[in-house]
Design an enzyme around this catalytic site. Structure first.
Site, PDB file in Angstrom:
ATOM      1  N   HIS A 271      -9.061 -41.362  19.065  1.00 30.41           N
ATOM      2  CA  HIS A 271      -9.167 -40.172  19.913  1.00 30.41           C
ATOM      3  C   HIS A 271      -7.916 -39.320  19.817  1.00 30.41           C
ATOM      4  O   HIS A 271      -7.733 -38.389  20.572  1.00 30.41           O
ATOM      5  CB  HIS A 271      -9.373 -40.622  21.365  1.00 30.41           C
ATOM      6  CG  HIS A 271      -8.447 -41.717  21.742  1.00 30.41           C
ATOM      7  ND1 HIS A 271      -8.669 -43.019  21.340  1.00 30.41           N
ATOM      8  CD2 HIS A 271      -7.264 -41.713  22.361  1.00 30.41           C
ATOM      9  CE1 HIS A 271      -7.655 -43.769  21.764  1.00 30.41           C
ATOM     10  NE2 HIS A 271      -6.795 -42.996  22.368  1.00 30.41           N
ATOM     11  N   CYS A 272      -7.019 -39.673  18.871  1.00 32.28           N
ATOM     12  CA  CYS A 272      -5.794 -38.858  18.747  1.00 32.28           C
ATOM     13  C   CYS A 272      -5.763 -38.107  17.420  1.00 32.28           C
ATOM     14  O   CYS A 272      -5.788 -36.891  17.378  1.00 32.28           O
ATOM     15  CB  CYS A 272      -4.556 -39.758  18.820  1.00 32.28           C
ATOM     16  SG  CYS A 272      -4.448 -40.725  20.291  1.00 32.28           S
ATOM     17  N   ILE A 273      -5.714 -38.882  16.324  1.00 29.45           N
ATOM     18  CA  ILE A 273      -5.413 -38.278  15.024  1.00 29.45           C
ATOM     19  C   ILE A 273      -6.484 -37.297  14.542  1.00 29.45           C
ATOM     20  O   ILE A 273      -6.161 -36.219  14.056  1.00 29.45           O
ATOM     21  CB  ILE A 273      -5.127 -39.372  13.972  1.00 29.45           C
ATOM     22  CG1 ILE A 273      -4.068 -40.355  14.500  1.00 29.45           C
ATOM     23  CG2 ILE A 273      -4.665 -38.738  12.677  1.00 29.45           C
ATOM     24  CD1 ILE A 273      -2.795 -39.729  15.019  1.00 29.45           C
TER      25      ILE A 273
END
Ligand code: SAJ
Length: 428
Positions: A271-273
């Site tokens: 859910h970040c990169i």
């Protein structure tokens, strides 16, 4: 009034509210409570609130004994009642910032939290946003909403952006060891932030503005996206050129300076990169700047599931092929399916009429799109039945000796069989 707030922060009589009890908010609430503050966690999810109240573990990085002790002493409490915000001296927002369709930022959770804060905003409060977001969110969205109460930032209340940098499950870098960047709408706001966070984090780095701090976090994860994209492209190039990309990266990382290893894989999940760089891309585009790097890396990484399937097709026609996918979470040893490339690999294999099953010690049942799969047991018999074992996520729990012994063919996208000579193994 600012002096009073600073004094309450310094003597730890300040009341802290953390909005959002997820993998960022809960560890932060626990650390602040452990350091001596009275902390109330607020979440719209009743189950999460009850889990905190009853010290039931649901987040990796908190010691459940800490929660038991802190809840018992009253240092830590949890509620769904946003009216608590009226009593808070410090309010920290740790809510999700996902993507909408068409890869656009979705800051609706931030806005919902800010609207709740606005209802209870009073003089002498410090508001901190930790959720990763595009440059300008704090100045252009949050600040006007809060000043629409008539209260003035820097005089009546204080506002800071400080990106979360929590790395779930990383014991080497627990929260207190990860330097914290922060940008205040006013210098006093940043000063108050520093006075608070210095109690729980070894190093606080104040930058010139909230939008600088917002951009710092996006650079960190854009750096990863692009470097992963680079090695994914390198893996395709090396395959064409008959080179071993894994050998090349391992040898390159012997360079003690000026190089940092990244590794090819079946795609970039989490859910970040995949998401953070697109927040930067979107905002830059509004300023008339189209980031080619971010677009290229995103497209390249998104093409990896298809590339993995095309490599399998080079080895064997897929229709009717029995393929076992090993590991379906987005990265090893993390129970999280968000944007996991394995899901796209399974979908593509099914579309090529392969007979696909999966095994993952963390995911007993896999439901996504129209799929409803149950994990198969990883035993010699099941492995021997397969035409291919496709290693997508290299969980530590897998018995790699058993897999090598009983599999007919292995396609290894993570080089887990590094240095193992066997004609069973094909590497990405
Ligand atoms: N991946 C590769 N090759 C690599 C590294 C990662 O294919 O060399 C893939 C992973 O398999 C995964 C995805 O990319 O699917 C993301 O992996 P990640 O290691 O970046 O892990 P995340 O998504 O958990 O990223 C978080 C981020 N933390 C925060 O935003 C606070 C990131 O900044 C951290 O650097 C990263 O954890 C970390 O280092 O664990």
């Amino acid at each position: 009034m600012r002096m009073q707030l600073e004094q309450r922060i310094k003597d730890k009589s300040a009341l802290v509210c953390v909005i959002g009890l997820g993998y960022v908010g809960l560890p932060l609430a626990v650390e602040l409570a452990k350091s001596g503050y009275a902390v109330t966690g607020i979440d719209t999810d009743k189950d999460r609130v009850n889990n905190v109240k009853n010290a039931i573990p649901y987040i990796l990085d908190v010691d459940i004994e800490d929660i038991k002790r802190l809840v018992k002493s009253g240092a830590l409490s949890a509620t769904i009642d946003f009216r608590k915000l009226a009593h808070a001296d410090v309010i920290i927002i740790c809510v999700p910032t996902p993507l909408k369709r068409k890869m656009q930022p979705n800051i609706s959770y931030i806005k919902q939290a800010v609207m709740k804060i606005k209802q209870h905003l009073r003089k002498g409060q410090l508001v901190i946003l930790e959720s990763t977001t595009y440059p300008g969110t704090t100045d252009e969205v949050i600040l006007p909403l809060l000043e629409s109460t008539g209260l003035k930032c820097g005089k009546d209340f204080f506002l800071v952006f400080s990106p979360e940098r929590i790395d779930p499950g990383n014991e080497k870098f627990p929260l207190n060891k990860i330097p914290k960047v922060a940008g205040g709408v006013t210098p006093e706001s940043a000063q108050l932030f520093k006075a608070l966070y210095e109690h729980i984090i070894e190093r606080v780095v104040v930058v010139s503005s909230p939008r600088a701090a917002e951009t710092v976090k996006l650079l960190e994860n854009t750096f990863r996206l692009i470097n992963i994209g680079l090695v994914n492209e390198l893996s395709m190039m090396c395959h064409k050129m008959g080179l071993d990309v894994w050998e090349i990266i391992d040898a390159a990382k012997t360079k003690p300076f000026g190089f940092m290893p990244f590794y090819p894989g079946p795609g970039v999940g989490g859910h970040c990169i995949p998401k953070d760089p697109l927040y930067l891309y979107w905002k830059a585009k509004l300023h008339g700047f189209k980031s080619r790097f971010i677009k290229l890396a995103s497209d390249l990484n998104s093409a990896m599931p298809e590339y993995v399937v095309s490599r399998l097709r080079e080895l064997k026609p897929l229709p009717g092929a029995k393929i076992l996918v090993l590991g379906v979470t987005y990265k090893k040893d993390v129970k999280d399916l968000r944007k996991s490339p394995a899901l796209e690999v399974i979908d593509l294999l099914k579309k090529h009429n392969a007979e696909v099953s999966y095994a993952d010690p963390l995911i007993p049942y896999l439901k996504f799109e129209h799929y409803n799969l149950k994990a198969v047991d990883l035993n010699g018999e099941n492995l021997a039945r397969m035409d291919f074992v496709l290693l997508v996520t290299d969980h530590s729990q897998f018995d790699y000796e058993l897999i090598l012994k009983h599999s007919n063919k292995i396609f290894d996208t993570r080089n887990i069989y590094k240095g193992v000579k066997s004609d069973k193994i094909t590497r990405l």
